[in-house]
Design an enzyme around this catalytic site. Sequence first.
Site, PDB file in Angstrom:
ATOM      1  N   MET A 157       0.862  -1.193   0.000  1.00  0.00           N
ATOM      2  CA  MET A 157       0.000   0.000   0.000  1.00  0.00           C
ATOM      3  C   MET A 157       0.893   1.237   0.000  1.00  0.00           C
ATOM      4  O   MET A 157       0.824   2.092   0.883  1.00  0.00           O
ATOM      5  CB  MET A 157      -0.941  -0.031   1.209  1.00  0.00           C
ATOM      6  CG  MET A 157      -1.983   1.058   1.175  1.00  0.00           C
ATOM      7  SD  MET A 157      -3.470   0.630   0.255  1.00  0.00           S
ATOM      8  CE  MET A 157      -4.703   1.067   1.503  1.00  0.00           C
ATOM      9  N   GLY A 158       1.747   1.331  -1.007  1.00  0.00           N
ATOM     10  CA  GLY A 158       2.556   2.529  -1.167  1.00  0.00           C
ATOM     11  C   GLY A 158       1.794   3.561  -1.963  1.00  0.00           C
ATOM     12  O   GLY A 158       0.564   3.621  -1.927  1.00  0.00           O
ATOM     13  N   ILE A 160       1.329   3.818  -5.217  1.00  0.00           N
ATOM     14  CA  ILE A 160       0.467   3.234  -6.242  1.00  0.00           C
ATOM     15  C   ILE A 160      -0.676   2.462  -5.573  1.00  0.00           C
ATOM     16  O   ILE A 160      -1.840   2.588  -5.966  1.00  0.00           O
ATOM     17  CB  ILE A 160       1.270   2.301  -7.177  1.00  0.00           C
ATOM     18  CG1 ILE A 160       2.383   3.084  -7.877  1.00  0.00           C
ATOM     19  CG2 ILE A 160       0.352   1.643  -8.210  1.00  0.00           C
ATOM     20  CD1 ILE A 160       3.368   2.201  -8.657  1.00  0.00           C
ATOM     21  N   SER A 241       3.347  -5.408 -10.230  1.00  0.00           N
ATOM     22  CA  SER A 241       4.634  -5.096  -9.606  1.00  0.00           C
ATOM     23  C   SER A 241       5.788  -5.639 -10.456  1.00  0.00           C
ATOM     24  O   SER A 241       6.269  -4.926 -11.343  1.00  0.00           O
ATOM     25  CB  SER A 241       4.662  -5.616  -8.167  1.00  0.00           C
ATOM     26  OG  SER A 241       4.270  -6.966  -8.096  1.00  0.00           O
ATOM     27  N   ARG A 242       6.226  -6.879 -10.166  1.00  0.00           N
ATOM     28  CA  ARG A 242       7.265  -7.497 -10.967  1.00  0.00           C
ATOM     29  C   ARG A 242       6.944  -8.986 -11.065  1.00  0.00           C
ATOM     30  O   ARG A 242       6.381  -9.567 -10.128  1.00  0.00           O
ATOM     31  CB  ARG A 242       8.664  -7.324 -10.341  1.00  0.00           C
ATOM     32  CG  ARG A 242       9.248  -5.914 -10.516  1.00  0.00           C
ATOM     33  CD  ARG A 242       9.587  -5.633 -11.973  1.00  0.00           C
ATOM     34  NE  ARG A 242      10.216  -4.322 -12.169  1.00  0.00           N
ATOM     35  CZ  ARG A 242       9.548  -3.209 -12.472  1.00  0.00           C
ATOM     36  NH1 ARG A 242       8.232  -3.234 -12.570  1.00  0.00           N
ATOM     37  NH2 ARG A 242      10.207  -2.075 -12.675  1.00  0.00           N
ATOM     38  N   GLU A 271      10.366 -11.094 -19.386  1.00  0.00           N
ATOM     39  CA  GLU A 271       9.493 -10.366 -20.308  1.00  0.00           C
ATOM     40  C   GLU A 271      10.220 -10.214 -21.651  1.00  0.00           C
ATOM     41  O   GLU A 271      11.248  -9.529 -21.705  1.00  0.00           O
ATOM     42  CB  GLU A 271       9.142  -8.982 -19.743  1.00  0.00           C
ATOM     43  CG  GLU A 271       8.165  -9.042 -18.576  1.00  0.00           C
ATOM     44  CD  GLU A 271       7.970  -7.715 -17.854  1.00  0.00           C
ATOM     45  OE1 GLU A 271       8.493  -6.676 -18.317  1.00  0.00           O
ATOM     46  OE2 GLU A 271       7.293  -7.715 -16.817  1.00  0.00           O
ATOM     47  N   HIS A 290       3.693  -5.323 -19.985  1.00  0.00           N
ATOM     48  CA  HIS A 290       4.301  -4.303 -19.130  1.00  0.00           C
ATOM     49  C   HIS A 290       3.992  -2.898 -19.645  1.00  0.00           C
ATOM     50  O   HIS A 290       4.897  -2.102 -19.917  1.00  0.00           O
ATOM     51  CB  HIS A 290       5.823  -4.517 -19.025  1.00  0.00           C
ATOM     52  CG  HIS A 290       6.389  -3.919 -17.763  1.00  0.00           C
ATOM     53  ND1 HIS A 290       7.488  -4.430 -17.114  1.00  0.00           N
ATOM     54  CD2 HIS A 290       6.012  -2.850 -17.019  1.00  0.00           C
ATOM     55  CE1 HIS A 290       7.764  -3.698 -16.045  1.00  0.00           C
ATOM     56  NE2 HIS A 290       6.886  -2.742 -15.973  1.00  0.00           N
TER      57      HIS A 290
END
Lengths: 326, 367
Positions: A157-158, A160, A241-242, A271, A290
């Site tokens: 919960m940053g 973004i 995220s990643r 990716e 992405h």
Amino acid sequence: MAEDKPWALISEIGDQGFVEEVSDILKCHFHIICLKDFLQNPQLHGPKIQALLLWSAKPAPVPSLLSLLPSLKVVANGGVGIDHINVPYVTGLGVKVTNTPAVVSDATADMAMGLLLASARRIVEGHQISIDPKMTNIPQNLLGAEVTGSVLGIIGMGHIGYKIAQRSKGFDMKILYHNRNRRSVEDEQAVGARYCENMDELLKESDFVVLVVDLTPESTGLISHRQLSLMKPTATLVNVSRGLVVDQDALVKALQSGTIRAAALDVTYPEPLPRDHPLLSLPNVLITPHIGTNTHTTVRRIVEKMVENAVAAVKGLPIPNECKPR
Amino acid sequence: MRCLTYARCMGKLWFPAAQSSRLLKLSNLHRCELQRQYIKVMAEDKPWALISEIGDQGFVEEVSDILKCHFHIICLKDFLQNPQLHGPKIQALLLWSAKPAPVPSLLSLLPSLKVVANGGVGIDHINVPYVTGLGVKVTNTPAVVSDATADMAMGLLLASARRIVEGHQISIDPKMTNIPQNLLGAEVTGSVLGIIGMGHIGYKIAQRSKGFDMKILYHNRNRRSVEDEQAVGARYCENMDELLKESDFVVLVVDLTPESTGLISHRQLSLMKPTATLVNVSRGLVVDQDALVKALQSGTIRAAALDVTYPEPLPRDHPLLSLPNVLITPHIGTNTHTTVRRIVEKMVENAVAAVKGLPIPNECKPR
């Protein structure tokens, strides 16, 4: 006038690098050389280069490249994630590392919501059916998951993640969140979010789980067999995220077995995925390449911020978004 | 259970000295018959309803329990085998996806019909004056459709703006080797949303888009209250042209009437920004489709996202199907397991009330 501009190395201008429409920003502040031309004569070009401008993690800031750049002052990333940069190594060379937080957040939050809705409401399937040359009758059995009033679990919960919470509030979603640190009571109340100190609790209760963490040693493989098995069989996993935050093999099994309903991924590892990867053929997976920050407006803002950071570093001025080793 | 008890009672009466094994045999023999009689007695209370079908082209299987709980159901195919036999029994016509069409050739076979009950809120496919003129009620299911449809509108808006369908196709393309960096879309956060039709569904779209910091303009037959407007930060545009000129996303959320047919045609599309997106969750006929095709081909607008077309489905050679900047879904605006169930429950509630002559929750009267 041109003699005042420092030199910067980039991957390319074009479909695999900085898109043409932002090249004016780069060229306004730097002489630009792309990697292909640089490698024709590294001895000649190398000593001129003071900035390495990264887009989509390229050119990779690894020893074999950096050793050719004796005058390098800064590795400036376009984007906020810097898991592809060995920050201690680069800063240990006396080179600054910068990224572009904040400016990416709205577009990425929008993307997360778009993926959530597209998956829940089966929009991709719906489109494919609608344009199928062989379709003769509208099917009545293309049913999806209800979004309004459902439970959204935000992991990370940053900046973004919080914007995702703000957006989902409009859908009357009940918001749970898990974060390294708890947010303030005001923040929580503003979006009606409940803190789950134990991530397991969030996984058990959520209809939609959204991953919005940065990739670190702690978050690598954060979602694996055990976490997926805790989720509801009707739940959807959304990842902005990643790729490495998720154990992809575990995810494939969970999707094949119905352990979870579906996944929507803007990020994978690698990716792109190998063309024979099982994720590409599962009917309940939505994958985008992405594009979380890919709007004309946001890409422009990212490049402006990246260049601002790089110029400050080259001039030895205070840097707006410097990344230091942990 | 009742059948077995009945059997036991009958067994004792007929064969007072019966042993338990004979009783069991008696139960087995008579269970089918007794069950049949039991069900028949209970069933006589249930009215008959005509539907298109249960299956992929009608009411999905998972909602059939709701129908069968309150009605004897006959599907159109079986009905048409012997309309003279079945017709007089039928008191309710339950519509899903506008079928079976409530037209004279069908209604003339249903002398006992009390109600045409629609699953869904839109009733443009029903000639309400004609049906009510026969003494038959018409009902629909407002409110219960609104959340899912508003969610769909937002999903279409985001999927179109951020090129999600293209992105997925690229991602799974067997021939893709490198992630393209030029798949750029339109910014949603902070953009201008123009809502044409700010009814129950339109207002929910406004509530959702507020979370994206969108600036909301709206056009409606009637202006909403100041409180409603302020709650979502919406600005009323009495002149629809103004909304069209200023919007980045235009969402159509009107019901189909003679006034709204062809509401969006060449002139309206030409007023829109070349970077704008049209989203339609109302009815295909609200848009002049030929004009839309031209606008999309010429870049007059950026893109369109349509959950509804005319007809549905479009002919397979229709130009809309091959335009790269069109997203089309097969009228799935209310298609969630939860909402479909709620719609059917509401539809049945209306139909039962009409059959029983009780007050009807959602009766549609001629204008």
